[in-house]
Design a protein around this motif. Structure first.
Motif, PDB file in Angstrom:
ATOM      1  N   LEU A  82      -7.900  10.881 -15.622  1.00 54.85           N
ATOM      2  CA  LEU A  82      -6.825  11.854 -15.825  1.00 54.85           C
ATOM      3  C   LEU A  82      -6.354  12.412 -14.485  1.00 54.85           C
ATOM      4  CD1 LEU A  82      -8.169  13.850 -18.920  1.00 54.85           C
ATOM      5  CD2 LEU A  82      -6.149  12.377 -18.872  1.00 54.85           C
ATOM      6  N   ASP A  83      -7.281  12.621 -13.571  1.00 54.95           N
ATOM      7  CA  ASP A  83      -6.931  13.190 -12.266  1.00 54.95           C
ATOM      8  C   ASP A  83      -6.124  12.222 -11.398  1.00 54.95           C
ATOM      9  OD1 ASP A  83      -8.155  15.550 -12.879  1.00 54.95           O
ATOM     10  OD2 ASP A  83     -10.046  15.067 -11.889  1.00 54.95           O
ATOM     11  N   MET A  84      -6.097  10.945 -11.776  1.00 53.77           N
ATOM     12  CA  MET A  84      -5.317   9.961 -11.031  1.00 53.77           C
ATOM     13  C   MET A  84      -3.851   9.967 -11.433  1.00 53.77           C
ATOM     14  SD  MET A  84      -8.052   6.801 -11.128  1.00 53.77           S
ATOM     15  CE  MET A  84      -6.968   5.660 -10.294  1.00 53.77           C
ATOM     16  N   ILE A  85      -3.529  10.642 -12.534  1.00 60.31           N
ATOM     17  CA  ILE A  85      -2.153  10.665 -13.052  1.00 60.31           C
ATOM     18  C   ILE A  85      -1.336  11.717 -12.314  1.00 60.31           C
ATOM     19  CG2 ILE A  85      -0.757  11.149 -15.117  1.00 60.31           C
ATOM     20  CD1 ILE A  85      -3.030   9.950 -16.771  1.00 60.31           C
ATOM     21  N   ASP A  86      -0.076  11.394 -12.064  1.00 58.32           N
ATOM     22  CA  ASP A  86       0.830  12.308 -11.390  1.00 58.32           C
ATOM     23  C   ASP A  86       0.863  13.669 -12.091  1.00 58.32           C
ATOM     24  OD1 ASP A  86       3.824  13.448 -11.188  1.00 58.32           O
ATOM     25  OD2 ASP A  86       3.383  12.287  -9.376  1.00 58.32           O
ATOM     26  N   HIS A  87       0.941  14.718 -11.288  1.00 60.02           N
ATOM     27  CA  HIS A  87       0.850  16.086 -11.810  1.00 60.02           C
ATOM     28  C   HIS A  87       1.858  16.363 -12.917  1.00 60.02           C
ATOM     29  CE1 HIS A  87       1.898  20.419 -11.829  1.00 60.02           C
ATOM     30  NE2 HIS A  87       0.589  20.571 -11.737  1.00 60.02           N
ATOM     31  N   ASP A  88       3.098  15.846 -12.799  1.00 58.82           N
ATOM     32  CA  ASP A  88       4.144  16.137 -13.784  1.00 58.82           C
ATOM     33  C   ASP A  88       3.854  15.539 -15.155  1.00 58.82           C
ATOM     34  OD1 ASP A  88       5.660  17.613 -12.020  1.00 58.82           O
ATOM     35  OD2 ASP A  88       6.797  15.886 -11.304  1.00 58.82           O
ATOM     36  N   TYR A  89       2.995  14.517 -15.227  1.00 66.79           N
ATOM     37  CA  TYR A  89       2.725  13.849 -16.500  1.00 66.79           C
ATOM     38  C   TYR A  89       1.260  13.908 -16.917  1.00 66.79           C
ATOM     39  CZ  TYR A  89       7.496  12.327 -16.139  1.00 66.79           C
ATOM     40  OH  TYR A  89       8.868  12.332 -16.047  1.00 66.79           O
ATOM     41  N   LYS A  90       0.464  14.614 -16.129  1.00 66.21           N
ATOM     42  CA  LYS A  90      -0.954  14.742 -16.467  1.00 66.21           C
ATOM     43  C   LYS A  90      -1.145  15.459 -17.801  1.00 66.21           C
ATOM     44  CE  LYS A  90      -3.697  15.552 -13.098  1.00 66.21           C
ATOM     45  NZ  LYS A  90      -4.435  16.221 -11.996  1.00 66.21           N
ATOM     46  N   ASP A  91      -0.285  16.453 -18.073  1.00 69.79           N
ATOM     47  CA  ASP A  91      -0.413  17.212 -19.322  1.00 69.79           C
ATOM     48  C   ASP A  91      -0.204  16.323 -20.546  1.00 69.79           C
ATOM     49  OD1 ASP A  91      -0.972  19.499 -17.969  1.00 69.79           O
ATOM     50  OD2 ASP A  91       1.015  20.408 -18.198  1.00 69.79           O
ATOM     51  N   VAL A  92       0.645  15.299 -20.413  1.00 71.63           N
ATOM     52  CA  VAL A  92       0.866  14.368 -21.523  1.00 71.63           C
ATOM     53  C   VAL A  92      -0.430  13.613 -21.833  1.00 71.63           C
ATOM     54  CG1 VAL A  92       2.177  12.365 -22.333  1.00 71.63           C
ATOM     55  CG2 VAL A  92       3.295  14.100 -20.909  1.00 71.63           C
ATOM     56  N   ALA A  93      -1.051  13.079 -20.791  1.00 76.29           N
ATOM     57  CA  ALA A  93      -2.302  12.339 -20.977  1.00 76.29           C
ATOM     58  C   ALA A  93      -3.406  13.241 -21.493  1.00 76.29           C
ATOM     59  CB  ALA A  93      -2.721  11.694 -19.654  1.00 76.29           C
ATOM     60  N   LYS A  94      -3.456  14.480 -21.005  1.00 70.95           N
ATOM     61  CA  LYS A  94      -4.484  15.426 -21.461  1.00 70.95           C
ATOM     62  C   LYS A  94      -4.282  15.776 -22.938  1.00 70.95           C
ATOM     63  CE  LYS A  94      -5.534  18.920 -18.823  1.00 70.95           C
ATOM     64  NZ  LYS A  94      -5.365  20.088 -17.910  1.00 70.95           N
ATOM     65  N   LEU A  95      -3.032  15.956 -23.345  1.00 66.57           N
ATOM     66  CA  LEU A  95      -2.742  16.247 -24.748  1.00 66.57           C
ATOM     67  C   LEU A  95      -3.318  15.156 -25.642  1.00 66.57           C
ATOM     68  CD1 LEU A  95       0.740  17.341 -26.157  1.00 66.57           C
ATOM     69  CD2 LEU A  95      -0.580  15.556 -27.263  1.00 66.57           C
ATOM     70  N   LEU A  96      -3.055  13.909 -25.267  1.00 63.93           N
ATOM     71  CA  LEU A  96      -3.530  12.781 -26.079  1.00 63.93           C
ATOM     72  C   LEU A  96      -5.043  12.629 -26.002  1.00 63.93           C
ATOM     73  CD1 LEU A  96      -0.711  10.272 -25.110  1.00 63.93           C
ATOM     74  CD2 LEU A  96      -1.039  11.333 -27.348  1.00 63.93           C
ATOM     75  N   ASN A  97      -5.598  12.857 -24.819  1.00 62.52           N
ATOM     76  CA  ASN A  97      -7.036  12.703 -24.639  1.00 62.52           C
ATOM     77  C   ASN A  97      -7.827  13.800 -25.342  1.00 62.52           C
ATOM     78  OD1 ASN A  97      -9.574  13.301 -22.512  1.00 62.52           O
ATOM     79  ND2 ASN A  97      -9.232  11.169 -23.045  1.00 62.52           N
ATOM     80  N   ASN A  98      -7.329  15.025 -25.266  1.00 64.05           N
ATOM     81  CA  ASN A  98      -8.052  16.160 -25.843  1.00 64.05           C
ATOM     82  C   ASN A  98      -7.955  16.217 -27.355  1.00 64.05           C
ATOM     83  OD1 ASN A  98      -8.784  16.996 -23.295  1.00 64.05           O
ATOM     84  ND2 ASN A  98      -7.117  18.461 -23.081  1.00 64.05           N
ATOM     85  N   ARG A  99      -6.780  15.921 -27.901  1.00 69.52           N
ATOM     86  CA  ARG A  99      -6.561  16.116 -29.329  1.00 69.52           C
ATOM     87  C   ARG A  99      -6.836  14.878 -30.156  1.00 69.52           C
ATOM     88  NH1 ARG A  99      -7.291  20.791 -30.842  1.00 69.52           N
ATOM     89  NH2 ARG A  99      -6.307  20.187 -32.789  1.00 69.52           N
TER      90      ARG A  99
END
Length: 481
Positions: free
Chosen positions: A98-115
């Motif tokens: 997740l930390d490798m993803i660009d800051h502007d789109y990290k929240d998208v990956a986190k949303l999918l990963n967390n939920r």
């Protein structure tokens, strides 16, 4: 029949319709536009409208039930995996990738990963295909070279020349000892007699219809379609995108991905979960379906995102809207059917008003004339907001993809309509990778330059009165499409 009996019958009907209307209003997952359209239909046609609502309109999102089903699948799966694969899947769910993803789109990956527990996979090698015949030829070649297993899950599996060629190879590989498993949507293929699939079963292919004779799972209804189009060969090669196994695929333009590398794990997991939910048993040697790979390393970061209509939230819709909110330069969307929900339209407007270049590409004529008018019903509102709309001329483009800011792209099976957001079982590849984004952008811009006509607000306002009336009617029912 006396006046009293007639009054009592009318009063009873009134109570029934009122109760149904309350159910519609209390359906917390329904968007306001969708609920309003159903309310009007039920009020105009009480009995028919109520019947249609309970078949096609009732939301089946039940987070706890879906979570229990998924947990049962995980409980059955994990003990059968090798320790190495377990550790690998665990690491790809960690913050490292997740930390490798660009800051502007990290929240998208986190949303999918967390939920939804969707892991981030690193280093996949991806080939894009826009020609149906190319995809068929590539798929046939990979099937012929299969040594261990072939898994397929398709919305359409037809009887035309190319589909039969696929069927023959599958039966041949099953007879050679390759494990072949297939899930097909039997409602959309209802015109194909069971004997067509029975011959496959006789050759050793394990075939599961998505909807069984008494519904194969409480998670299914006659309204839920399995709209996915995926294949996995030997756990090493995967296909995902908009192309069905049908003759139409050869004549339409589309976008499909052939993936090698660790992203295959996400497609394999999605298939096995659906197989498990369709009554199939997980093989004891399941670790062989997740081979350890020393694949060609790329910079691609990918999430394979299966979407379920009974999940707690519509993850595809939420994540795409989140990405639009974070976009800085442009949002390019291609969809066969542009029937955005209120939530999606607000996200497009918000992006435009923030100075983002938002473009939507559709076909001038779809494969179903009703969808032509339903798609056009949203033009005026979008053009007023500043969204640019391009219509492809001369042919139908079935591709379902979007790209943003030369970095984020999504390719998969979801259309931009209520059915894909809330009703169908879908699957999409979310990619965080400049090289892939530029490739998708190139496909998009080539179509805009060579095959599209831009629809301007001035031109749209001059359309004939009869079109305005027809489009207004379809605008009213568009939340149901």
């Amino acid at each position: 029949m006396g006046i009293l009996e007639i009054f009592l019958m009318c009063f009873a009907l009134f109570l029934v319709v009122s109760a149904i209307l309350l159910i519609v209003l209390d359906n917390k997952n329904a968007e306001p536009g969708n609920a309003f359209a159903w309310l009007a239909i039920i009020m105009l046609f009480p009995i028919l409208g109520a019947l249609l609502y309970f078949v096609f309109g009732f939301s089946w999102r039940r987070g706890k039930s879906a979570n229990r089903n998924r947990q049962k699948f995980i409980d059955d799966l994990i003990p059968k995996l090798s320790l190495e694969v377990r550790e690998f899947l665990k690491s790809h769910s960690s913050t490292e990738y997740l930390d490798m993803i660009d800051h502007d789109y990290k929240d998208v990956a986190k949303l999918l990963n967390n939920r939804s527990g969707v892991a981030v996979y690193h280093g996949s090698d991806i080939k894009t295909m826009t020609n149906g015949q190319e995809m068929f030829d590539s798929l046939l070649e990979d099937f012929r070279n299969a040594k261990h297993s072939i898994h397929l899950e398709y919305f359409q599996f037809r009887k035309d020349k190319n589909s039969r060629a696929i069927r023959e190879v599958l039966m041949q590989k099953a007879q050679e000892g390759v494990k072949v498993r297939m899930i097909y949507d039997n409602i959309v293929n209802i015109d194909i007699f069971p004997s067509y699939y029975m011959k496959m079963k006789d050759s050793g292919v394990e075939v599961k219809p998505f909807t069984g004779p008494f519904l194969s799972s409480v998670r299914r209804s006659l309204n839920n379609r399995n709209h996915r189009k995926i294949s996995i060969i030997d756990g090493k090669i995967g296909y995902i995108g908009g192309m069905n196994l049908s003759g139409q695929t050869v004549h339409w333009k589309d976008l499909h991905l052939r993936i090698q590398g660790k992203g295959i794990y996400g497609i394999q997991l999605a298939f096995l979960e659906m197989w498990h939910g369709s009554g199939g048993t997980l093989p004891d040697d399941i670790k062989s379906y997740f081979p350890l790979m020393n694949n060609k390393i790329t910079h691609n970061l990918m999430q394979i995102v299966p979407d379920f209509p009974d999940a707690e939230y519509p993850f595809y819709l939420l994540s795409v809207v989140k990405a639009m909110q974070n976009a800085k330069k442009y949002v390019y969307i291609h969809t066969p059917y542009f029937v955005p929900t209120d939530y999606y339209k607000k996200a497009l407007k918000s992006a435009v008003l923030s100075g983002v270049d938002v473009r939507v590409m559709v076909s001038h004529h779809t494969d179903f004339f009703i969808m032509d008018y339903t798609t056009q019903a949203s033009y005026k509102e979008m053009l007023d907001a500043g969204v640019r709309i391009f219509e492809q001329q001369g042919y139908f483009n079935h591709g379902k993809y979007l790209v943003m800011d030369d970095y984020f792209s999504v390719v998969g099976t979801s259309n931009t309509n209520y059915r894909s957001f809330e009703v169908n079982f879908e699957i999409n590849s979310f990619m965080y990778d400049k090289e892939m984004a530029l490739r998708v952008k190139e496909i998009y811009e080539e179509d805009i330059t060579k095959r599209c006509k831009e629809i301007t607000l001035e031109e749209w306002n001059r359309r004939p009165l009869w079109k305005k009336i027809v489009q207004s009617i379809f605008r009213f029912i568009s939340p149901l499409m």
